[in-house]
Design an enzyme around this catalytic site. Structure first.
Site, PDB file in Angstrom:
ATOM      1  CB  SER A 116      32.600  51.256  36.851  1.00 25.75           C
ATOM      2  OG  SER A 116      32.432  51.796  35.545  1.00 25.75           O
ATOM      3  CG  ASP A 123      30.878  50.166  41.551  1.00 25.30           C
ATOM      4  OD1 ASP A 123      30.888  49.533  42.624  1.00 25.30           O
ATOM      5  OD2 ASP A 123      30.129  49.880  40.591  1.00 25.30           O
ATOM      6  CG  ASP A 139      36.258  43.636  43.585  1.00 23.99           C
ATOM      7  OD1 ASP A 139      36.632  42.690  44.303  1.00 23.99           O
ATOM      8  OD2 ASP A 139      35.437  43.516  42.659  1.00 23.99           O
ATOM      9  N   GLY A 144      21.865  45.693  42.708  1.00 28.49           N
ATOM     10  CA  GLY A 144      20.534  46.093  43.175  1.00 28.49           C
ATOM     11  C   GLY A 144      19.440  46.035  42.116  1.00 28.49           C
ATOM     12  CG  ASN A 160      26.673  49.278  45.080  1.00 28.08           C
ATOM     13  OD1 ASN A 160      26.464  49.965  46.074  1.00 28.08           O
ATOM     14  ND2 ASN A 160      27.851  48.795  44.779  1.00 28.08           N
TER      15      ASN A 160
HETATM   16  P1  13P Z   1      23.376  46.481  38.910  1.00 27.36           P
HETATM   17  O1  13P Z   1      23.934  46.974  37.617  1.00 27.36           O
HETATM   18  O2  13P Z   1      22.923  45.071  38.829  1.00 27.36           O
HETATM   19  O3  13P Z   1      22.327  47.389  39.458  1.00 27.36           O
HETATM   20  O4  13P Z   1      24.589  46.462  39.960  1.00 27.36           O
HETATM   21  C1  13P Z   1      25.230  47.657  40.300  1.00 27.36           C
HETATM   22  C2  13P Z   1      26.412  47.419  41.169  1.00 27.36           C
HETATM   23  O5  13P Z   1      26.442  46.553  41.999  1.00 27.36           O
HETATM   24  C3  13P Z   1      27.566  48.312  41.006  1.00 27.36           C
HETATM   25  O6  13P Z   1      28.647  47.916  41.783  1.00 27.36           O
END
Ligand code: 13P
Length: 287
Positions: free
Chosen positions: A49, A84, A105, A209, A229
């Protein structure tokens, strides 16, 4: 050598499994995920990220660390280094820094602006052999201080964005980042089915996820999801294992305060979480 995520996700789509994107925060995270992928002979996507990139002192540091680690550990499975939830500026910075895949995004922009910026970035990324993920319909929950409401993406907008030459598409279907609340209604499979039908079999991405029950993961994969993810779940298992070590007073015994000892249980916990997810997603032995 890092690879773009395009080929591994096309293979996953055609083989009816999903490749995990696991977010990294530091050296321990990166090493745990890479070693697990290699042990399980699974392709893997390392997610970064913008906040994590800043924490690790910048995207260039991240790219240098990951490239060197893949080499030093003798990793031979396909590895993509992926931005990300990138901003327009972040996406450009990662293309320059040597990432092999980026997510732009633009879900918070009006659709016309999302289309314009995605179009520009897809061209730039592809000119360097880098894959691009776009997003329609913001994912709920909190990520880097930004709280989204968990929208259901509009299939017509998904069709528009997926027609821009992007490599894979994240579309909101009631999924959120972080832990799911008690009253969560679950994934909207009807929406996923419509999005899949409108997007010409493009690999779809399921964000958030962490905490999605196994049955829903399997069903999502059967409806075109090829990338899942996971971030928070590794953080939770790392924190729990570290807490257990400290609460047992192990940091006070001998040289238990040595960071290589103190961080070892958390490192093993990340490995176990990644293994469990790769088995569930079906990517084991698909390298
Ligand atoms: P979580 O932190 O809920 O596993 O989501 C991760 C995600 O989607 C990163 O883009």
């Amino acid at each position: 050598m890092l690879v773009s995520a395009t080929e591994m996700l096309k293979k996953a789509r055609d083989g009816h499994y999903a490749v995990g994107q696991f977010n990294i925060n530091n050296l321990e995270w990166t090493k745990a995920i890479l070693l697990t992928a290699q042990e399980l002979n699974s392709p893997v996507i390392l997610g970064v990220s913008e906040g994590a990139g800043k924490y690790m002192t910048g995207f260039k540091t991240v790219a240098a660390m990951v490239n060197a680690m893949v080499d030093s550990l003798g990793i031979t499975v396909p590895v993509a280094l992926h931005l990300d939830h990138g901003s327009y500026e972040g996406a450009k910075a990662c293309i320059e820094a040597g990432f092999s895949s980026i997510m732009f995004d633009g879900s918070h922009y009006a659709i016309e602006e999302n289309v314009a910026k995605t179009t520009e970035l897809v061209e730039l990324a592809h000119s360097k052999g880098i894959s691009l993920e776009a997003e329609v319909g913001s994912i709920g929950g909190e990520e880097d201080g930004v709280v989204g409401a968990g929208e259901i993406a509009d299939p017509a907008e998904c069709a528009k964005i997926s027609g821009l030459g992007i490599d894979f598409l994240a579309a909101g279907i009631g999924n959120i980042h972080g832990k799911y609340p008690e009253n969560w209604k679950g994934l909207d499979f009807d929406a996923l089915d419509k999005i899949h039908g409108a997007t010409n079999n493009i690999p779809l991405v399921l964000h958030g996820g962490t905490g999605i029950p196994a049955g829903m993961i399997k069903k999502a994969i059967s409806l075109g999801v090829s990338k899942i993810n996971v971030n928070t779940e590794c953080q939770l298992s790392f924190a729990a294992a570290t807490r257990e070590y400290v609460e047992a007073g192990k940091d006070l015994q001998g040289k238990g305060f040595d960071p290589r000892k103190l961080l070892a249980p958390g490192f093993e916990a990340i490995k176990a979480t990644v293994k469990e997810k790769m088995e569930l997603f079906g990517s084991v032995n698909k390298a």
